[in-house]
Design a protein around this motif. Structure first.
Motif, PDB file in Angstrom:
ATOM      1  N   ILE A 142      50.212  48.892  31.809  1.00  0.00           N
ATOM      2  CA  ILE A 142      50.949  47.998  32.707  1.00  0.00           C
ATOM      3  C   ILE A 142      52.165  47.412  31.995  1.00  0.00           C
ATOM      4  O   ILE A 142      53.280  47.386  32.537  1.00  0.00           O
ATOM      5  CB  ILE A 142      50.022  46.879  33.219  1.00  0.00           C
ATOM      6  CG1 ILE A 142      48.976  47.455  34.180  1.00  0.00           C
ATOM      7  CG2 ILE A 142      50.817  45.778  33.909  1.00  0.00           C
ATOM      8  CD1 ILE A 142      47.910  46.454  34.583  1.00  0.00           C
ATOM      9  N   ILE A 143      51.973  46.953  30.755  1.00  0.00           N
ATOM     10  CA  ILE A 143      53.081  46.344  30.007  1.00  0.00           C
ATOM     11  C   ILE A 143      54.154  47.383  29.689  1.00  0.00           C
ATOM     12  O   ILE A 143      55.364  47.134  29.839  1.00  0.00           O
ATOM     13  CB  ILE A 143      52.552  45.688  28.725  1.00  0.00           C
ATOM     14  CG1 ILE A 143      51.624  44.517  29.075  1.00  0.00           C
ATOM     15  CG2 ILE A 143      53.701  45.199  27.858  1.00  0.00           C
ATOM     16  CD1 ILE A 143      50.953  43.875  27.882  1.00  0.00           C
ATOM     17  N   THR A 144      53.732  48.568  29.266  1.00  0.00           N
ATOM     18  CA  THR A 144      54.698  49.615  28.913  1.00  0.00           C
ATOM     19  C   THR A 144      55.471  50.082  30.134  1.00  0.00           C
ATOM     20  O   THR A 144      56.702  50.274  30.077  1.00  0.00           O
ATOM     21  CB  THR A 144      53.972  50.803  28.266  1.00  0.00           C
ATOM     22  OG1 THR A 144      53.226  50.341  27.130  1.00  0.00           O
ATOM     23  CG2 THR A 144      54.966  51.855  27.814  1.00  0.00           C
ATOM     24  N   THR A 145      54.783  50.280  31.247  1.00  0.00           N
ATOM     25  CA  THR A 145      55.442  50.758  32.468  1.00  0.00           C
ATOM     26  C   THR A 145      56.431  49.738  33.006  1.00  0.00           C
ATOM     27  O   THR A 145      57.481  50.114  33.546  1.00  0.00           O
ATOM     28  CB  THR A 145      54.389  51.073  33.547  1.00  0.00           C
ATOM     29  OG1 THR A 145      53.426  51.985  33.017  1.00  0.00           O
ATOM     30  CG2 THR A 145      55.034  51.704  34.774  1.00  0.00           C
ATOM     31  N   SER A 146      56.119  48.459  32.860  1.00  0.00           N
ATOM     32  CA  SER A 146      57.021  47.431  33.381  1.00  0.00           C
ATOM     33  C   SER A 146      58.328  47.358  32.605  1.00  0.00           C
ATOM     34  O   SER A 146      59.338  46.865  33.127  1.00  0.00           O
ATOM     35  CB  SER A 146      56.334  46.066  33.340  1.00  0.00           C
ATOM     36  OG  SER A 146      56.129  45.649  32.000  1.00  0.00           O
ATOM     37  N   GLY A 147      58.308  47.815  31.350  1.00  0.00           N
ATOM     38  CA  GLY A 147      59.506  47.736  30.526  1.00  0.00           C
ATOM     39  C   GLY A 147      59.760  46.357  29.965  1.00  0.00           C
ATOM     40  O   GLY A 147      60.827  46.086  29.417  1.00  0.00           O
ATOM     41  N   LEU A 148      58.801  45.450  30.112  1.00  0.00           N
ATOM     42  CA  LEU A 148      58.937  44.087  29.617  1.00  0.00           C
ATOM     43  C   LEU A 148      57.953  43.871  28.484  1.00  0.00           C
ATOM     44  O   LEU A 148      56.778  44.166  28.614  1.00  0.00           O
ATOM     45  CB  LEU A 148      58.676  43.080  30.737  1.00  0.00           C
ATOM     46  CG  LEU A 148      59.615  43.176  31.950  1.00  0.00           C
ATOM     47  CD1 LEU A 148      59.133  42.243  33.049  1.00  0.00           C
ATOM     48  CD2 LEU A 148      61.034  42.832  31.565  1.00  0.00           C
TER      49      LEU A 148
ATOM     50  N   ALA B 218      50.829  38.893  36.278  1.00  0.00           N
ATOM     51  CA  ALA B 218      51.448  37.601  36.580  1.00  0.00           C
ATOM     52  C   ALA B 218      52.621  37.315  35.641  1.00  0.00           C
ATOM     53  O   ALA B 218      53.684  36.847  36.078  1.00  0.00           O
ATOM     54  CB  ALA B 218      50.405  36.483  36.484  1.00  0.00           C
ATOM     55  N   CYS B 219      52.458  37.600  34.358  1.00  0.00           N
ATOM     56  CA  CYS B 219      53.536  37.378  33.391  1.00  0.00           C
ATOM     57  C   CYS B 219      54.720  38.310  33.650  1.00  0.00           C
ATOM     58  O   CYS B 219      55.883  37.924  33.472  1.00  0.00           O
ATOM     59  CB  CYS B 219      53.009  37.576  31.967  1.00  0.00           C
ATOM     60  SG  CYS B 219      51.816  36.337  31.433  1.00  0.00           S
ATOM     61  N   ILE B 220      54.446  39.539  34.078  1.00  0.00           N
ATOM     62  CA  ILE B 220      55.515  40.477  34.383  1.00  0.00           C
ATOM     63  C   ILE B 220      56.319  39.992  35.585  1.00  0.00           C
ATOM     64  O   ILE B 220      57.560  40.044  35.599  1.00  0.00           O
ATOM     65  CB  ILE B 220      54.931  41.881  34.636  1.00  0.00           C
ATOM     66  CG1 ILE B 220      54.420  42.471  33.321  1.00  0.00           C
ATOM     67  CG2 ILE B 220      55.969  42.808  35.264  1.00  0.00           C
ATOM     68  CD1 ILE B 220      53.609  43.732  33.497  1.00  0.00           C
ATOM     69  N   ILE B 221      55.625  39.501  36.620  1.00  0.00           N
ATOM     70  CA  ILE B 221      56.316  38.976  37.806  1.00  0.00           C
ATOM     71  C   ILE B 221      57.177  37.779  37.424  1.00  0.00           C
ATOM     72  O   ILE B 221      58.332  37.651  37.867  1.00  0.00           O
ATOM     73  CB  ILE B 221      55.294  38.597  38.889  1.00  0.00           C
ATOM     74  CG1 ILE B 221      54.581  39.854  39.404  1.00  0.00           C
ATOM     75  CG2 ILE B 221      55.976  37.875  40.048  1.00  0.00           C
ATOM     76  CD1 ILE B 221      53.428  39.564  40.334  1.00  0.00           C
ATOM     77  N   PHE B 222      56.633  36.888  36.576  1.00  0.00           N
ATOM     78  CA  PHE B 222      57.419  35.726  36.155  1.00  0.00           C
ATOM     79  C   PHE B 222      58.639  36.153  35.326  1.00  0.00           C
ATOM     80  O   PHE B 222      59.727  35.582  35.481  1.00  0.00           O
ATOM     81  CB  PHE B 222      56.555  34.769  35.347  1.00  0.00           C
ATOM     82  CG  PHE B 222      57.327  33.634  34.740  1.00  0.00           C
ATOM     83  CD1 PHE B 222      57.680  32.549  35.517  1.00  0.00           C
ATOM     84  CD2 PHE B 222      57.705  33.669  33.410  1.00  0.00           C
ATOM     85  CE1 PHE B 222      58.409  31.498  34.968  1.00  0.00           C
ATOM     86  CE2 PHE B 222      58.433  32.625  32.857  1.00  0.00           C
ATOM     87  CZ  PHE B 222      58.777  31.540  33.635  1.00  0.00           C
ATOM     88  N   SER B 223      58.460  37.121  34.430  1.00  0.00           N
ATOM     89  CA  SER B 223      59.583  37.581  33.614  1.00  0.00           C
ATOM     90  C   SER B 223      60.693  38.150  34.484  1.00  0.00           C
ATOM     91  O   SER B 223      61.885  37.965  34.199  1.00  0.00           O
ATOM     92  CB  SER B 223      59.099  38.626  32.608  1.00  0.00           C
ATOM     93  OG  SER B 223      58.142  38.074  31.722  1.00  0.00           O
ATOM     94  N   ALA B 224      60.314  38.850  35.557  1.00  0.00           N
ATOM     95  CA  ALA B 224      61.322  39.375  36.478  1.00  0.00           C
ATOM     96  C   ALA B 224      62.034  38.237  37.218  1.00  0.00           C
ATOM     97  O   ALA B 224      63.250  38.300  37.450  1.00  0.00           O
ATOM     98  CB  ALA B 224      60.676  40.324  37.480  1.00  0.00           C
ATOM     99  N   MET B 225      61.283  37.181  37.556  1.00  0.00           N
ATOM    100  CA  MET B 225      61.907  36.023  38.211  1.00  0.00           C
ATOM    101  C   MET B 225      62.810  35.267  37.247  1.00  0.00           C
ATOM    102  O   MET B 225      63.894  34.803  37.631  1.00  0.00           O
ATOM    103  CB  MET B 225      60.826  35.094  38.751  1.00  0.00           C
ATOM    104  CG  MET B 225      60.018  35.654  39.901  1.00  0.00           C
ATOM    105  SD  MET B 225      58.642  34.555  40.366  1.00  0.00           S
ATOM    106  CE  MET B 225      59.530  33.056  40.790  1.00  0.00           C
ATOM    107  N   ALA B 226      62.377  35.145  35.993  1.00  0.00           N
ATOM    108  CA  ALA B 226      63.156  34.391  35.011  1.00  0.00           C
ATOM    109  C   ALA B 226      64.431  35.113  34.605  1.00  0.00           C
ATOM    110  O   ALA B 226      65.342  34.494  34.043  1.00  0.00           O
ATOM    111  CB  ALA B 226      62.304  34.107  33.777  1.00  0.00           C
TER     112      ALA B 226
END
Length: 272
Positions: free
Chosen positions: A112-118, A217-225
């Motif tokens: 999940i972390i790798t695919t998100s690129g974050l 949840a952290c990935i969604i927040f990082s995209a919002m931030a």
């Protein structure tokens, strides 16, 4: 500005710590000292688990057999023997099974972390517009501005500690499940008590899956931030800072709420 930078620095540090904890192996956490203690407790409880294994097996025989003739039937005796052997294996090698489940879920989290690129390296920082407005404030206007930034910074700091405590609680639950596992796994020996072991394994899988929900949840927040709140250049510095801090706190509340709801989401997914 120092109040906000200090609070955002604390938040970014805790968020980075969460990214590290999500991929943390409990066997290496804090040098492996806690894991060693849990393994010792697990080994000591295996003896109790084996004793309970016989007890649960006897209870299962009494509950499922109406008479001694049922036990003498080959198919029923074979069924009881297989159940006892599987339960014995669950108690003896249950830790290996739990580690296999944990590694599977950790692989999901890494994917999940790798695919998100974050990677969690990008933190939340003050926009340049806010910095410029704060630098242009005179002495009298700086007093209410200081109060606003102090309250906002305090709120952000509290939210960061609430969030990291939730993530630490997941790690501690993994340790507790590991230490006490021989006791509930011994319940597989009896058919009437096997639900205890099933619920234990489902709950353990749920605790592991909480890591995947927290990562999302952290990935969604990082995209919002990545797109900070807009700052109106026509308003005063106090109004601009209050508007920015309010929207930022709202985003942080969404993340903290999603992190704290991770156990509830997992329970709904697994039907616990």
């Amino acid at each position: 500005m120092d109040n906000l930078n200090s609070a955002l620095g604390t938040w970014n540090d805790k968020l980075a710590e969460i990214w590290a904890l999500l991929t943390q192996d409990p066997a290496t956490f804090k040098g492996g000292g806690i894991w060693g203690v849990m393994l010792n407790i697990n080994g000591a409880l295996k003896a109790i688990g084996l004793g309970l294994l016989v007890l649960f097996f006897a209870v299962g025989v009494v509950k499922t057999c109406s008479s001694l003739a049922d036990v003498k039937r080959p198919e029923h005796a074979l069924k009881l023997f297989i159940r006892f052997a599987l339960a014995k294996g669950a108690v003896t090698y249950g830790l290996d099974l739990m580690l296999a489940v944990f590694k599977i879920v950790q692989g999901m989290v890494s994917t999940i972390i790798t695919t998100s690129g974050l990677s969690g390296s990008s933190g939340t920082a003050l926009p340049q517009e806010i910095i410029d407005k704060i630098n242009q404030v005179n002495f009298w206007d700086s007093i209410p501005l200081w109060a606003v930034t102090l309250l906002g910074g305090l709120f952000i700091t509290v939210l960061s500690f609430v969030m990291i405590l939730t993530v630490y609680s997941r790690l501690f639950k993994l340790y507790m499940f590991t230490a006490i596992s021989p006791i509930p796994l011994s319940s597989f020996a009896g058919e009437p008590t096997s639900n205890i072991g099933k619920n234990f394994m489902r709950s353990y899988a749920g605790v592991c899956l909480e890591g995947a929900i927290i990562a999302l949840a952290c990935i969604i927040f990082s995209a919002m931030a990545s797109s900070p709140p807009a700052v109106d250049p026509n308003v005063s510095a106090v109004t601009a800072v209050w508007s920015y801090v309010g929207e930022l706190i709202f985003n942080l509340l969404v993340l903290v709420g999603a992190v704290r709801m991770s156990d509830r989401i997992v329970k709904e997914l697994l039907g616990l």
